[in-house]
Structure formats: structure tokens, C-alpha cells
Write a protein that holds these residues in place. Structure first.
Motif, short mmCIF file in Angstrom:
data_model
loop_
_atom_site.label_atom_id
_atom_site.label_comp_id
_atom_site.label_asym_id
_atom_site.label_seq_id
_atom_site.Cartn_x
_atom_site.Cartn_y
_atom_site.Cartn_z
N CYS A 160 22.54 -16.00 -12.73
CA CYS A 160 23.22 -16.39 -13.97
C CYS A 160 23.01 -17.87 -14.27
O CYS A 160 23.45 -18.35 -15.32
N ASN A 196 28.11 -15.03 -19.91
CA ASN A 196 27.49 -15.39 -18.62
C ASN A 196 28.52 -15.51 -17.52
O ASN A 196 28.29 -15.09 -16.38
N ILE A 228 29.59 -11.97 -16.56
CA ILE A 228 28.51 -11.30 -15.84
C ILE A 228 28.43 -11.81 -14.40
O ILE A 228 28.25 -11.03 -13.46
N SER A 229 28.60 -13.12 -14.22
CA SER A 229 28.50 -13.68 -12.87
C SER A 229 29.60 -13.16 -11.96
O SER A 229 29.37 -12.96 -10.77
N ARG A 232 25.91 -15.95 -8.69
CA ARG A 232 25.86 -17.20 -9.45
C ARG A 232 24.38 -17.58 -9.69
O ARG A 232 24.06 -18.13 -10.73
#
Length: 558
Positions: free
Chosen positions: A406, A393, A396-397, A403
Motif C-alpha cells: 500500500c 488506501n 485496504i492496508s 503496509r
């Protein structure tokens, strides 16, 4: 050597340009006669591609120029060599991030040891009855709450390389004392002192990481920090199981006591590591070269204005031995006027309150009839899955530059899991899967939420330190009463009230996050910078930046 009429900056040599691209800056304003901001944006992509091929003695790429000077006769250009910047980041990762990750793992391990010890013989040996176990957690949080904000205020004015390892050393001694405790009252005393010692670590290390890393680097590193916390919590059950099977009774010491001895030894090593390798701040870290120090200061300035970031203009904040240091009262007033502070505090408090559901698995398993070793081992797969989800996560953010999503998507997964736990679904395998959904959902967003707050609230060093401490204090307040009200050990294994309340907190948390996201992505972006050819317009736009440009000194390339 540096050729006459030029200065060495960030490992590269820049020659003062007297062409139409030069400018002067007498009032800490960003001046551009020509080209305009629109012209800079046209050259943005080409400038990025040409950075590595830029030759000394020629004008640097347009996007990397900053007109920053106190000498009217010479407009110094600032250039950050990507190779030198990468080398600096690698050093920070080894020293600062390494210490932060290990420290958070040991902190989580120490916090989890109480629960592991409780189901591994401490309950019977110390004759713990009723809510005494819950009071141990409450008293710890009382000490944690008292020291949270004062500790971060001290950190913003002291050297982190001394202050944080000193806390670790105190923490080590108190953890060793837990291995020798003989009564419930003794546990109470040690726990409140532990709370005082541990209060400064997490908010302090988050604050320090935010001081050194840029926004595009924070997400993944905060994810690694949180993952190590999950690893520490997950390791507690495994280590306790090993101690029970191999060390129980050795030298007349119970297995649960050996766990605290092991934890104290790790903490002592960490304190030594931090004293040797932890950085302070960019302007006073002794092991930085002049080149690395200048790059670090400019990198801090690179995040001060999203509006000028895409045009490639580097803005350097007034940070250094001669910069003005605001008083605590000024920082507090600035913080209280920040509209995002209250939203993040409410969101963080509700998130931490719902996270109480993630810390009762071992007690649930024991009350359902599992033996101590099995109950300890059941917590490990859950933590490993949560750790992996948190890491993914965070990456990915950063990768997707978001933000909001996520945070929202994992929170919805947690809400589903809490609904199942509240219903106490059976068989145990389904209940266990619901618990994993809850912990994965909540555990994978804590680092993203803290990163988002660090980016959004303020780049001012004092304000940011107070903001992080205030958020953690709000969480401590929740933990001050929730173990007694929502998670009393007498409610195990169902914990219906706790799981239901946690589900409601997740709903409230999602509402807060939606409000923050709306304000950031819509309200605050209704008036973007519009490219115009007028230097007066550009001067007026750049005056929004609060930090003045720092004058550049020359030095010979190492």
C-alpha cells in the motif's frame, strides 16, 4: 454481584480455575503447565467463535486466558468482552479521533492559507517581492523544527488534554494576528511563532492515537487523519474564493485577511473541544470507568507480541500510576539502538521532500494566466481525489494486513506523474492530470508510512514519542531549505528542478521501503515460535516479551 472466588473482568465474570489449565506467575512470566501452545492454536478458531456465548462461572475460552498474578493461590483469568471493547473504541473515535481529524484539518487549512492569500491580494498589498514569499515558509519551518522533539518529550510527561488544546489556543491568537499584519517583517515574526506552536500537534496526535489504538485499528484511523489534512488544504482554495467574492472590502478588510479571521474562529472552537473531551493516557483519563480503563490497558498489551497474538494470549504492559517511567536518556539510548529508526527517518525525509511538488498548483495556475478565483478553485478537485485515495488506501492496508504494497504501488503512480510534470507536458489538462497522479500517489501513503513506523520501531511510550518526533524533524529539515532551492516562486510555472528532484526522491524512497520490508518480512521472521509441549520452552519463548504482566484487580460489574 461477583460470586465468591471469582473476579469481574472487562464486563464478564471469571472464576478461578484450579484445574490443569490453571497456572502461577511469580516472576512476571507466562506459565502454562497444560495445555501447550500447540493445543492453544488447535482451539484458536473455536475459541474465537465461542467468546460471545461464554457464560459467567465457567472457564473462559482457552485463547483468552492469561496467567497473570502475584497471588500464588489464585490464577486470575483475563477476558475482554467484545461488546465493552467496541463501546470503548466508539468513545475514543468520538473524542480522540474527532479532535485529531478536526485539528489536522485546521492545521492544513492554516498552512495553505499563506499560498491562497499570496495569490489573492497579499502579494500586492504587502509588496512581496523576489523570494520573500519562500522565506515565509522557511521561517515557519525553522520554528517548527526547533520545537518538534521538545514538544513530544513534554507530551509524554504531561496531560495531552491540557497540553494540546493550549497549543491550539496559542495557534488561534497567532492566526488572528496574521489578519492584522501590515508588513513582510511582521509576517516573518508571526510565522516563526506559528511554527513553534504548531510543531507539537501532528507528531503529538499521532503519538496519542498510537497509545490508544491497536495495530489492526491504526491504519484506517491514520488514513482518516491524513484525509482531513487533505480536506483542509483543499478547502483553503474554496474558502478563499468565497471570501474574495463575498467579504472583500467589508469593514475595510481585504478578502485574504478574512480568511485568517475565519481560521482563527475555528481554531478557538477546537481548543475548547479538546480541553473538554480529549483523553490523556489509559491510566489517568478521568472520564473512563474502571472497566474501560482496564480494557484500554489490556488492549495496549495486546500488541506487544505478534508471536503470541495468534494464540490469543493477552499480554498487559507495565503501564499505570505505579509503573516504572524511564528517563529521557534511557529512551534516547534505546531509540538510537533501533535499527529501523534510521531507515524510517531517511524514507520519511525523502517522501516529504518529494511532497513539495503537491503544494505549487495554485501558483502554477496563476503564472499560466488564470485569475485568482480560478487558481484557488483548481486546487479543490485535486485535494478531494487525494483524500478519497488516502481513505481507500488506509482501509485496504488494514483489510489486507499489509503496509508494504500500500506504499509501493501509490509511489510508482507518483513517480509517473512527476516524470510528466518534469517534462511540463501540454495542454494544461494533461499537466493537471499529471499533478493529480503525483499528489494522489504521495498523499495516500503518508499515513500508511507513519502507521508502519509507529508499529515497527517500538511500543515503548517514550521511545515511540521520540521516534515520531525525530521523523517529523527530518521532514522539517527538508522544508527548511527546499522552498528556496527547489520551489522558488521565480521558477514558476515550470519548476523543472523541483519536479526532477522530487522524482529522484521517490526512487530513493522506494529503495528504503524495500529494505524495511525485506527486514520485517524475511529477516525478522526466520525464527518463528514452534509449537512444543514443554512448558519450559513456552516459558522461555514468552520471556522475550519486555513488558511484565500487570496484576489484575477485582471490581463489581457496573
Amino acid at each position: 454481584m461477583v460470586p465468591p472466588g471469582s473476579s469481574s473482568v472487562g464486563g464478564a465474570t471469571t472464576t478461578a480455575s484450579t484445574s490443569r489449565h490453571s497456572a502461577t506467575n511469580n516472576n512476571n512470566e507466562l506459565l502454562l503447565a497444560e495445555p501447550s501452545l500447540h493445543h492453544l492454536q488447535d482451539h484458536h478458531i473455536n475459541s474465537r467463535q465461542s467468546n460471545d456465548n461464554w457464560l459467567p462461572g465457567s472457564d473462559p475460552p482457552i485463547m483468552m486466558q492469561v496467567m497473570n498474578n502475584q497471588d500464588d493461590s489464585d490464577g486470575d483469568n483475563v477476558y475482554i468482552d467484545p461488546k465493552h471493547e467496541k463501546r470503548l473504541i466508539q468513545r475514543l473515535d468520538k473524542r480522540l479521533l474527532g479532535f485529531a481529524m478536526l485539528g489536522n484539518m485546521v492545521k492544513a487549512l492554516d498552512n495553505s492559507n499563506l499560498g491562497s492569500a499570496f495569490i489573492s491580494g497579499m502579494e500586492e498589498e504587502l509588496h512581496i517581492t523576489g523570494l520573500q514569499y519562500n522565506w515565509m515558509s522557511v521561517i515557519f519551518m525553522a520554528g517548527y523544527l526547533v520545537m518538534q522533539i521538545p514538544s513530544n518529550m513534554l507530551l509524554s510527561r504531561l496531560r495531552p488534554s491540557i497540553y494540546l488544546p493550549s497549543l491550539e489556543l496559542i495557534w488561534c491568537v497567532l492566526t488572528l494576528a496574521m489578519a492584522c499584519v501590515q508588513s513582510v517583517n511582521g509576517v516573518y515574526v508571526i510565522r516563526v511563532l506559528l511554527g513553534l506552536a504548531e510543531a507539537g500537534f501532528y507528531p503529538g496526535i499521532v503519538f496519542l492515537i498510537g497509545t490508544w489504538y491497536s495495530k489492526r485499528e491504526l491504519g484506517k484511523r491514520m488514513a482518516l487523519l491524513t484525509i482531513c489534512g487533505a480536506l483542509g488544504t483543499g478547502s483553503s482554495g474554496v474558502i478563499q474564493a468565497v471570501m474574495l467574492t463575498t467579504m472583500d472590502g467589508k469593514l475595510g478588510i481585504s478578502g485574504w485577511r478574512w480568511m485568517f479571521v475565519f481560521d482563527a474562529c475555528i481554531t478557538a472552537v477546537l481548543a475548547w473541544f479538546g480541553r473538554q473531551y480529549l483523553p490523556d493516557y489509559p491510566h489517568n483519563t478521568s472520564w473512563l470507568s474502571n472497566k474501560e480503563r482496564d480494557i484500554a490497558i489490556r488492549r495496549m498489551g495486546d500488541d506487544t507480541s505478534n508471536k503470541l497474538h495468534d494464540s490469543g494470549l493477552l499480554v498487559v504492559p507495565a503501564t499505570g500510576p505505579h509503573s516504572k517511567h524511564e528517563s529521557t536518556s534511557a529512551s534516547v539510548r534505546k531509540l538510537l539502538r533501533n535499527k529501523y529508526l534510521y531507515l524510517f527517518v531517511l524514507g520519511w525525509a525523502s517522501l516529504q521532500l518529494s511532497l513539495g511538488a503537491a503544494h505549487v498548483l495554485g501558483i502554477m495556475a496563476k503564472k499560466l494566466g488564470y485569475d485568482a478565483v480560478t487558481a484557488n478553485l483548481l486546487t479543490t478537485p485535486d485535494m478531494l481525489i487525494t483524500m478519497t485515495a488516502g481513505l481507500c488506501n488506509g482501509f485496504i492496508s488494514d483489510r489486507m494486513r499489509t503496509r508494504f504494497w500500500c506504499i509501493v504501488c501509490p509511489a510508482l503512480l507518483a513517480f509517473f506523474g512527476l516524470g510528466m510534470l518534469s517534462s511540463f507536458v501540454q495542454p494544461f489538462g494533461l499537466l493537471y492530470a499529471s499533478y493529480i497522479c503525483t499528489h494522489v500517489g504521495l498523499g495516500s501513503i503518508t499515513s500508511i508510512m507513519m502507521t508502519w513506523a509507529s508499529e515497527t520501531i517500538s511500543r515503548d511510550i517514550g521511545v515511540r514519542a521520540l521516534a515520531i518526533a525525530t521523523m517529523n524533524t527530518s521532514a522539517s529539515i527538508m522544508w527548511l531549505w527546499s522552498p528556496l532551492v527547489l520551489w522558488p516562486v521565480t521558477d514558476a510555472p515550470r519548476y523543472h528542478r523541483g519536479f526532477t528532484t522530487s522524482a529522484c526522491c521517490v526512487v530513493f524512497f522506494l529503495m528504503i521501503v524495500s529494505i524495511i520490508g525485506y527486514n520485517i518480512h524475511f529477516k525478522d521472521r526466520r525464527s518463528p515460535i514452534k509449537p512444543k509441549n514443554s512448558s519450559n520452552n513456552l516459558r522461555r519463548q514468552s520471556s522475550e516479551i519486555k513488558e511484565p504482566l500487570m496484576s489484575q484487580r477485582s471490581y463489581e460489574e457496573d
